[in-house]
Design an enzyme around this catalytic site. Structure first.
Site, PDB file in Angstrom:
ATOM      1  N   VAL A  62       0.911  -1.306  -0.073  1.00 23.86           N
ATOM      2  CA  VAL A  62       0.069  -0.112  -0.173  1.00 23.86           C
ATOM      3  C   VAL A  62       0.877   1.273   0.067  1.00 23.86           C
ATOM      4  CG1 VAL A  62      -2.028  -1.109   0.985  1.00 23.86           C
ATOM      5  CG2 VAL A  62      -0.363   0.014   2.490  1.00 23.86           C
ATOM      6  N   ASN A  88      -7.185  -1.191   5.546  1.00 23.31           N
ATOM      7  CA  ASN A  88      -6.827  -2.060   6.882  1.00 23.31           C
ATOM      8  C   ASN A  88      -5.315  -2.346   6.850  1.00 23.31           C
ATOM      9  OD1 ASN A  88      -7.376  -4.069   9.088  1.00 23.31           O
ATOM     10  ND2 ASN A  88      -6.406  -5.294   7.624  1.00 23.31           N
ATOM     11  N   SER A 140      -7.719   3.076  15.223  1.00 22.36           N
ATOM     12  CA  SER A 140      -7.387   2.321  16.661  1.00 22.36           C
ATOM     13  C   SER A 140      -7.615   3.407  17.976  1.00 22.36           C
ATOM     14  CB  SER A 140      -5.815   2.127  16.603  1.00 22.36           C
ATOM     15  OG  SER A 140      -5.342   1.763  17.915  1.00 22.36           O
ATOM     16  N   TYR A 153       2.904   5.125  15.877  1.00 20.90           N
ATOM     17  CA  TYR A 153       1.482   4.533  15.719  1.00 20.90           C
ATOM     18  C   TYR A 153       0.428   5.430  15.987  1.00 20.90           C
ATOM     19  CZ  TYR A 153      -1.861   0.562  15.578  1.00 20.90           C
ATOM     20  OH  TYR A 153      -2.856  -0.249  15.446  1.00 20.90           O
ATOM     21  N   ALA A 155       0.182   8.316  16.311  1.00 23.23           N
ATOM     22  CA  ALA A 155       0.231   9.620  15.505  1.00 23.23           C
ATOM     23  C   ALA A 155      -0.346   9.243  14.003  1.00 23.23           C
ATOM     24  CB  ALA A 155       1.708  10.101  15.115  1.00 23.23           C
ATOM     25  N   SER A 156       0.063   7.995  13.801  1.00 21.84           N
ATOM     26  CA  SER A 156      -0.482   7.599  12.213  1.00 21.84           C
ATOM     27  C   SER A 156      -1.999   7.368  12.460  1.00 21.84           C
ATOM     28  CB  SER A 156       0.118   6.353  11.740  1.00 21.84           C
ATOM     29  OG  SER A 156      -0.165   5.236  12.431  1.00 21.84           O
ATOM     30  N   LYS A 157      -2.523   6.858  13.455  1.00 22.12           N
ATOM     31  CA  LYS A 157      -3.769   6.442  13.619  1.00 22.12           C
ATOM     32  C   LYS A 157      -4.630   7.802  13.878  1.00 22.12           C
ATOM     33  CE  LYS A 157      -3.307   2.077  12.776  1.00 22.12           C
ATOM     34  NZ  LYS A 157      -4.057   1.689  11.430  1.00 22.12           N
ATOM     35  N   ILE A 186      -6.840  -6.493  20.321  1.00 19.75           N
ATOM     36  CA  ILE A 186      -7.369  -7.601  19.433  1.00 19.75           C
ATOM     37  C   ILE A 186      -6.389  -8.721  19.373  1.00 19.75           C
ATOM     38  CG2 ILE A 186      -8.941  -7.933  17.528  1.00 19.75           C
ATOM     39  CD1 ILE A 186      -9.883  -5.831  19.137  1.00 19.75           C
TER      40      ILE A 186
HETATM   41  N1  LIG Z   1      -4.652  -6.048  16.611  1.00 17.02           N
HETATM   42  C1  LIG Z   1      -4.853  -4.743  17.016  1.00 17.02           C
HETATM   43  O1  LIG Z   1      -5.077  -4.749  18.417  1.00 17.02           O
HETATM   44  C2  LIG Z   1      -5.459  -3.989  16.514  1.00 17.02           C
HETATM   45  C3  LIG Z   1      -6.096  -2.738  17.249  1.00 17.02           C
HETATM   46  C4  LIG Z   1      -6.491  -1.556  16.681  1.00 17.02           C
HETATM   47  C5  LIG Z   1      -6.216  -1.340  14.920  1.00 17.02           C
HETATM   48  N2  LIG Z   1      -5.545  -2.366  14.488  1.00 17.02           N
HETATM   49  C6  LIG Z   1      -5.362  -2.070  13.255  1.00 17.02           C
HETATM   50  O2  LIG Z   1      -5.845  -3.031  12.292  1.00 17.02           O
HETATM   51  C7  LIG Z   1      -5.020  -3.268  11.097  1.00 17.02           C
HETATM   52  C8  LIG Z   1      -4.955  -4.678  11.019  1.00 17.02           C
HETATM   53  O3  LIG Z   1      -4.042  -5.080  12.146  1.00 17.02           O
HETATM   54  P1  LIG Z   1      -3.684  -6.706  12.486  1.00 17.02           P
HETATM   55  O4  LIG Z   1      -3.711  -6.798  13.976  1.00 17.02           O
HETATM   56  O5  LIG Z   1      -4.798  -7.393  11.834  1.00 17.02           O
HETATM   57  O6  LIG Z   1      -2.258  -6.862  12.097  1.00 17.02           O
HETATM   58  P2  LIG Z   1      -1.470  -8.080  11.428  1.00 17.02           P
HETATM   59  O7  LIG Z   1      -0.012  -7.545  11.675  1.00 17.02           O
HETATM   60  O8  LIG Z   1      -1.964  -9.537  12.038  1.00 17.02           O
HETATM   61  O9  LIG Z   1      -1.773  -8.065   9.920  1.00 17.02           O
HETATM   62  C9  LIG Z   1      -1.548  -6.799   9.005  1.00 17.02           C
HETATM   63  C10 LIG Z   1      -1.441  -7.451   7.508  1.00 17.02           C
HETATM   64  O10 LIG Z   1      -1.111  -6.410   6.797  1.00 17.02           O
HETATM   65  C11 LIG Z   1      -0.098  -6.621   5.905  1.00 17.02           C
HETATM   66  N3  LIG Z   1       0.716  -5.517   5.595  1.00 17.02           N
HETATM   67  C12 LIG Z   1       1.738  -4.929   6.280  1.00 17.02           C
HETATM   68  N4  LIG Z   1       2.364  -4.081   5.547  1.00 17.02           N
HETATM   69  C13 LIG Z   1       1.724  -3.814   4.433  1.00 17.02           C
HETATM   70  C14 LIG Z   1       1.804  -3.105   3.206  1.00 17.02           C
HETATM   71  N5  LIG Z   1       2.874  -2.336   3.136  1.00 17.02           N
HETATM   72  N6  LIG Z   1       0.872  -3.282   2.204  1.00 17.02           N
HETATM   73  C15 LIG Z   1       0.152  -4.196   2.144  1.00 17.02           C
HETATM   74  N7  LIG Z   1      -0.131  -5.088   3.266  1.00 17.02           N
HETATM   75  C16 LIG Z   1       0.498  -4.944   4.419  1.00 17.02           C
HETATM   76  C17 LIG Z   1       0.637  -7.782   6.640  1.00 17.02           C
HETATM   77  O11 LIG Z   1       1.245  -8.589   5.525  1.00 17.02           O
HETATM   78  C18 LIG Z   1      -0.427  -8.499   7.305  1.00 17.02           C
HETATM   79  O12 LIG Z   1      -1.082  -9.695   6.563  1.00 17.02           O
HETATM   80  C19 LIG Z   1      -3.973  -2.401  11.174  1.00 17.02           C
HETATM   81  O13 LIG Z   1      -4.003  -1.070  10.437  1.00 17.02           O
HETATM   82  C20 LIG Z   1      -3.627  -2.216  12.600  1.00 17.02           C
HETATM   83  O14 LIG Z   1      -3.033  -1.077  12.839  1.00 17.02           O
HETATM   84  C21 LIG Z   1      -5.107  -3.486  15.233  1.00 17.02           C
END
Ligand SMILES: NC(=O)c1ccc[n+]([C@@H]2O[C@H](COP(=O)([O-])OP(=O)(O)OC[C@H]3O[C@@H](n4cnc5c(N)ncnc54)[C@H](O)[C@@H]3O)[C@@H](O)[C@H]2O)c1
Length: 254
Positions: A62, A88, A140, A153, A155-157, A186
């Protein structure tokens, strides 16, 4: 049916695992056809095979505008149009802010902020061409306040939330809705990766903090349910908003 997505055409980024995979899975269960994109081609292939005929995979980093443009075109070609985009894909750096390097800071911003910007920018024409669809951005609770070890992180969110609001107002007259979700911890690989740095830096047991702050880890399926609602026509009056899933974490001072 809850959040009916029958015949909707969706693109979910970062969908090989974790929250993105759960979103794609639930969308398909609710009747959508889904293009899953991810930077990890091998894992993506396995996930797409698990999800069956309604799923299609496209490798996409992305942070590359060219790859985002071609993944959206691939989704439009495969699905015959596009109704829903879930931005996502995201990463974390678990380190005190003042110890983060410029490269680490730039990587977080590039994936979490620029990736969402490219997703909004390049999906919009396809959504408008399909009669107005909607975008759900993965923010987030870290976008709502500071979290130790997650400075870049956070700042980004926060940036994702401001882009969500701006795009929602700018695109409202085109019939495109834009919303965000703000989960707390999560149960995914991302949180698994944070346990050691967190315990090393604070001396506190991660499980104890989770128990006090949010009782238990959320599940990817619980987040997917909120995304499906926002993506569905049930949420047709909802735009420019963010929805918190945190079992009370942000509602409590203790
Ligand atoms: N898990 C949590 O507690 C949580 C909480 C709040 C927000 N989030 C957000 O939810 C989203 C998903 O998180 P997750 O926990 O499933 O993470 P994860 O690490 O389990 O999965 C993230 C996926 O994104 C892919 N990815 C990473 N860099 C990429 C790139 N440059 N281009 C395309 N794909 C890429 C990875 O290969 C992976 O499959 C993220 O934006 C994260 O910040 C997660």
């Amino acid at each position: 049916m809850l959040s009916d997505l029958k015949d909707k055409r969706a693109l979910v980024t970062g969908a090989a695992q974790g929250l993105g995979r759960a979103v794609a899975e639930l969308f398909i269960e609710r009747g959508a056809r889904v293009v899953l994109s991810d930077i990890d081609g091998d894992l993506l292939d396995k996930t797409v095979a698990d999800l069956g005929d309604a799923a299609f995979g496209v490798v996409c980093n992305v942070t590359s505008e060219e790859q985002v443009v071609s993944s959206i075109q691939a989704a439009v070609d495969h699905l015959g149009g596009l109704d829903i985009v879930v931005n996502n894909a995201g990463i974390e750096i678990g380190k005190p802010l003042v110890q983060q390097t410029e490269e680490e800071f730039d990587r977080v911003m590039s994936i979490n902020v620029k990736g969402v910007f490219f997703g909004i920018k390049h999906a919009t024409p396809a959504l408008i061409a399909s009669g107005g669809g909607n975008i759900v951005n993965m923010s987030s609770v870290a976008g709502l306040g500071g979290v130790p070890l997650l400075g870049s992180y956070c700042a980004s969110k926060a940036a994702v939330l401001r882009m969500t609001e701006t795009a929602a107002v700018e695109l409202r007259d085109h019939g495109v809705r834009v919303n965000a979700v703000c989960p707390s911890f999560i149960n995914t690989k991302m949180v698994e990766r944070l346990v050691n740095p967190f315990e090393g830096a604070t001396g506190a047991k991660f499980d104890d903090v989770v128990a006090v702050k949010q009782q238990r880890l959320g599940t990817p399926e619980e987040v997917a349910e909120m995304v499906a609602f926002l993506a569905s026509d049930d949420a047709k009056f909802v735009t420019g908003s963010h929805y918190v899933l945190d079992s009370g974490l942000t509602g409590s001072l203790f």
